[in-house]
Design a protein around this motif. Structure first.
Motif, PDB file in Angstrom:
ATOM      1  N   GLU A 196      -5.521  -2.799  -7.758  1.00 24.44           N
ATOM      2  CA  GLU A 196      -6.400  -1.694  -7.353  1.00 24.44           C
ATOM      3  C   GLU A 196      -7.593  -2.234  -6.561  1.00 24.44           C
ATOM      4  O   GLU A 196      -8.064  -1.612  -5.629  1.00 24.44           O
ATOM      5  CB  GLU A 196      -6.909  -0.951  -8.596  1.00 24.44           C
ATOM      6  N   ASP A 197      -8.092  -3.403  -6.981  1.00 22.99           N
ATOM      7  CA  ASP A 197      -9.294  -3.997  -6.385  1.00 22.99           C
ATOM      8  C   ASP A 197      -9.018  -5.489  -6.169  1.00 22.99           C
ATOM      9  O   ASP A 197      -9.040  -6.282  -7.107  1.00 22.99           O
ATOM     10  CB  ASP A 197     -10.488  -3.801  -7.321  1.00 22.99           C
ATOM     11  N   HIS A 207       1.791  -4.955 -14.542  1.00 27.57           N
ATOM     12  CA  HIS A 207       1.143  -4.351 -13.363  1.00 27.57           C
ATOM     13  C   HIS A 207       1.061  -5.377 -12.254  1.00 27.57           C
ATOM     14  O   HIS A 207       0.441  -6.428 -12.417  1.00 27.57           O
ATOM     15  CB  HIS A 207      -0.250  -3.831 -13.710  1.00 27.57           C
ATOM     16  N   THR A 228       0.843  -1.203   0.000  1.00 28.29           N
ATOM     17  CA  THR A 228       0.000   0.000   0.000  1.00 28.29           C
ATOM     18  C   THR A 228       0.876   1.251   0.000  1.00 28.29           C
ATOM     19  O   THR A 228       0.642   2.204  -0.751  1.00 28.29           O
ATOM     20  CB  THR A 228      -0.926   0.004   1.233  1.00 28.29           C
ATOM     21  N   THR A 271      -1.801  -8.219  -8.263  1.00 23.91           N
ATOM     22  CA  THR A 271      -2.773  -8.506  -9.328  1.00 23.91           C
ATOM     23  C   THR A 271      -2.833 -10.012  -9.546  1.00 23.91           C
ATOM     24  O   THR A 271      -1.981 -10.765  -9.061  1.00 23.91           O
ATOM     25  CB  THR A 271      -2.355  -7.833 -10.648  1.00 23.91           C
ATOM     26  N   HIS A 283       2.830   1.536  -3.321  1.00 25.71           N
ATOM     27  CA  HIS A 283       1.984   2.025  -4.409  1.00 25.71           C
ATOM     28  C   HIS A 283       2.007   3.552  -4.434  1.00 25.71           C
ATOM     29  O   HIS A 283       2.086   4.175  -5.499  1.00 25.71           O
ATOM     30  CB  HIS A 283       0.563   1.502  -4.222  1.00 25.71           C
ATOM     31  N   GLU A 284       1.965   4.160  -3.261  1.00 24.38           N
ATOM     32  CA  GLU A 284       2.000   5.624  -3.157  1.00 24.38           C
ATOM     33  C   GLU A 284       3.368   6.158  -3.584  1.00 24.38           C
ATOM     34  O   GLU A 284       3.466   7.177  -4.284  1.00 24.38           O
ATOM     35  CB  GLU A 284       1.698   6.049  -1.714  1.00 24.38           C
TER      36      GLU A 284
END
Length: 757
Positions: free
Chosen positions: A212-213, A208, A13, A276, A16-17
């Protein structure tokens, strides 16, 4: 500490930022080592990247900042280098006790005892190393190592996108990475070729890695699993695999992996960590590959390769990248790398760019080998772990003559290979210059040199090679490369096209030689058989006579396609004369039908047989009055005479074509046909080898049917031979065989200044 998935998700998390921030890549890496160190409560976190062949300290938390971009280790040097070289994880409570430990004073690491490191992997090669260190003497927990491995996978994406590591690691200059590698295999099709490695089913490049989800990724994996299991169920249910035997056990193991709940659970856990769907599958596979390197049991290692195949299939499904390299197109001279191939798959490739094939499996009798030989493409099979040892873009040299594959050759090896290749090309050009020269021996004997074919495009080689005609047109190729039984009109068009292209040159059509090892799924029925020895099983004419409808359709197609032309029909695998009579009766029945309906007919119809079953030679006196020609099929005849399966690599080179047993048998057939108006020839690989062709001429063979590539060399040989001289020599050797017939023949050829290699 929290679970592995939660720990990794917490780090990802934040990563990712960091990755989304508009800062320089060095700043990102500096922030990433802080994030990892804080999350794992580790005093040191360092990233080493492969640059100019060395592992360079690129970012660190806890070591001296002055060592960044200064400390460098070779691959295999120190703990970090060992991780990169072996692509393995290290987890040590006291780093200094490891035999590969090296102390670098500029880093200030002397106060840290515990050490853990994981490779940063891109395209199955280490492009860097992620390490953590701690003052206390303790091993890192399994959940911490899991988190590190997951983070390393995401780092690989960042590093690749930033172009931070050596170009060769990413396939730009593959020939300079990892050094030269020589692999041995089984010679399937002779010849030399070189080009860039292309995988038949290319690995999917995962661009990737951070999800995201999470739930959406989980659903993608569920759907992919359903589709993959459906494919595996279909594969295991195909009739061509039969029932019982080793192949069923292999497929059942394959199916077991596809339904393995442990495997799917581990992928789900990787998704929980924030990856992913594609990255989660790859993450689990990285773990599997690391375990594979520790497995010494070859059977268990082979099963792990099955799991690798399934993972690649699952990634292709989930990513939607289902095409093969053929559908994507080749770019430049290419060497195809595959576990195995079907003939139809090979034919999908651009022949101008496909130069060679390297298979992890493959056998001498495989369908793809038959097609590749017809296409003139060298093939090497049984190359162990080929897909793990070669990667996309590697320069590969294929020596089909020596059954050797050289990967990433050094400049000296490459230059020598190119010289050999150029020499072969020069000789080809010299042979091509003989295209229109008739092959008369020195004493004026005309030897008929014909070529083998099986594809529509092969017929064009008649004009290029200068062959006298097509001595064997393998009609089964059309069946092998079709998804369903070719309809009569399709067969008729093919035969018509072949005859029109051949013009005035003779074409001998062999009726379908399918069944046994050339099984066709769409012909499966209650009469299908799973032969323990398919070469000697229910195949060729045996199968065709049983399936009378199949033979009637082909007979009608040949008769209609040859309207106005001479039609030469040859029946394969004839063991007794009554089988020839039965096959001819099918054709005569169709001929009567066409006459009755006023169809245009062939100008002449000649019937012949393949003599490949030794029993037929005992009935020559009964057969000769019935046939117009006989072609001796040396490939099958040899294995039947010696009871040696030529698909078995242990036997493939055991028995020599120049054995007195073979030559005496062939000589007896020649003498048996003498005085009869029957054309006798040899059809097979034996006639395409110069020394063997010399022996065949010496025992009285006057017609050879060989591969198009061999026509020039054999014509050139014929023009140097005096049939009387070689005939006398062969008669003497067959009456009183020397200890080594091949050596004797070589010595004779050298004495008569006949080059035979």
């Amino acid at each position: 500490m929290q679970g592995a998935a939660a720990a990794a998700r917490s780090i990802l998390t934040q990563l990712h930022e960091v990755m989304a921030a508009r800062t320089h890549v060095q700043a990102k890496l500096n922030r990433i080592v802080d994030v990892i160190g804080e999350a794992l409560d580790s005093e040191v976190c360092s990233i080493y990247l492969l640059r100019e062949g060395m592992l360079e300290l690129y970012a660190t938390r806890g070591l001296n900042q002055s060592a960044v971009h200064v400390t460098r280790l070779g691959v295999g040097e120190g703990l970090t280098g060992t991780i990169a070289e072996n692509i393995e994880t290290l987890n040590l409570d006291e780093a200094a006790t490891h035999p590969e430990f090296q102390y670098r004073p500029e880093t200030g690491e002397e106060k840290f005892h515990s050490f853990a490191g994981v490779p940063i992997v891109r395209r199955e090669r280490a492009v860097g190393v992620l390490t953590v260190q701690h003052v206390d003497k303790r091993k890192y927990e399994e959940v911490e190592i899991e988190a590190l491995q997951t983070v390393a996978m995401v780092l690989a994406e960042l590093i690749h996108n930033a172009g931070l590591v050596d170009g060769e690691m990413l396939g730009e200059r593959p020939e300079s990475h990892s050094g030269q590698l020589v692999l041995e295999g089984l010679r399937l099709v002779k010849g030399l070729a070189f080009g860039k490695a292309v995988f038949h089913q290319p690995r999917v490049n995962i661009e990737h890695t951070v999800a995201e989800d999470t739930e959406a990724e989980r659903q993608r994996v569920y759907l992919a699993f359903d589709k993959m299991r459906e494919q595996i169920d279909h594969m295991t249910g195909q009739a061509e695999f039969g029932v019982g035997g080793e192949q069923e056990q292999v497929l059942e193991t394959y199916k077991m992996f596809a339904y393995d709940e442990g495997w799917s659970r581990r992928i789900n856990e990787a998704i929980d960590s924030g990856l992913t769907a594609e990255a989660a599958i790859e993450r689990v596979q990285q773990r599997t590959r690391m375990r594979m390197r520790e497995i010494s049991d070859p059977l268990l290692a082979e099963r792990m390769h099955d799991l690798e195949d399934l993972a690649n299939r699952l990634i292709r499904i989930v990513s939607g990248q289902l095409g093969t390299a053929a559908t994507m197109g080749l770019h430049g001279d290419s060497i195809l790398i595959a576990k195995n191939l079907g003939p139809a798959e090979l034919l999908e490739y651009d022949r101008r760019r496909l130069k060679g094939v390297v298979l992890q499996e493959g056998s001498l009798t495989a369908h793809v080998v038959i097609v590749a030989r017809a296409m003139g493409i060298p093939v090497i099979g049984r190359v162990r772990n080929v897909r793990a040892l070669i990667r996309e873009g590697d320069l590969v040299l294929v020596d089909g003559d020596a059954a050797q594959v050289t990967v990433r050759p050094g400049q000296g090896v490459l230059s020598a290979f190119e010289a050999r290749f150029a020499q072969k090309q020069e000789r080809k050009a010299a042979y091509a210059a003989m295209r229109d020269i008739e092959p008369f021996t020195r004493d004026g004997t005309r030897i008929e040199v014909m070529m083998n074919a099986g594809l529509r495009d092969d017929v064009a080689m008649l004009a290029v090679s200068g062959a006298d005609g097509i001595g064997l047109y393998r009609t089964e190729f059309q069946f092998l490369v079709s998804a369903a039984l070719p309809q009569r009109d399709r067969q008729t068009r093919l035969y018509r096209d072949v005859l029109e292209t051949a013009g005035s040159k003779k074409v001998i059509f062999r009726t379908v030689d399918i069944g046994g090892d050339k099984s066709l799924p769409y012909l499966a029925s209650e009469t299908s058989r799973q032969d323990e020895n398919p070469a000697m099983g229910w195949r060729a004419l045996r199968l065709a006579l049983e399936r009378e409808g199949l033979m009637k359709v082909q007979a009608r197609a040949l008769l209609e396609g040859a309207a106005g032309y001479e039609l030469n029909v040859m029946f394969p695998m004839v063991s007794e004369v009554w089988e020839f009579d039965a096959a001819k009766a099918v054709f005569e029945g169709q001929l009567e039908f066409l006459k009755k309906h006023k169809h245009k007919l062939p100008s002449v119809i000649r019937y012949g047989v393949m003599l490949e079953v030794p029993s037929l030679a005992e009935c020559l006196d009964l057969l000769l009055p019935k046939v117009s020609f006989i072609s001796i099929g040396t490939n099958d005849l040899t294995q039947f005479l010696f009871a040696a399966d030529r698909a078995n690599p242990m036997l493939a080179e055991r028995y020599d074509w120049l054995s007195p047993s073979i030559l005496r048998f062939l000589r007896r057939v020649v003498l048996g046909c003498t005085g009869h108006p029957v054309d006798l020839g040899v059809c097979g690989e034996m006639g395409g080898r110069r020394l063997e062709a010399l022996a065949l001429i010496g025992i009285g063979i006057r017609r050879l049917s060989i591969t198009p590539a061999a026509v020039g060399p054999i014509k050139e040989l014929i023009r140097k031979v005096d049939t009387r001289e070689i005939g006398e020599a062969m008669a003497g050797w067959l009456a009183n065989p020397p200890e080594n017939m091949r050596a004797a023949l070589l010595e004779w050829a050298e004495a008569h200044e006949i080059e035979v290699e």
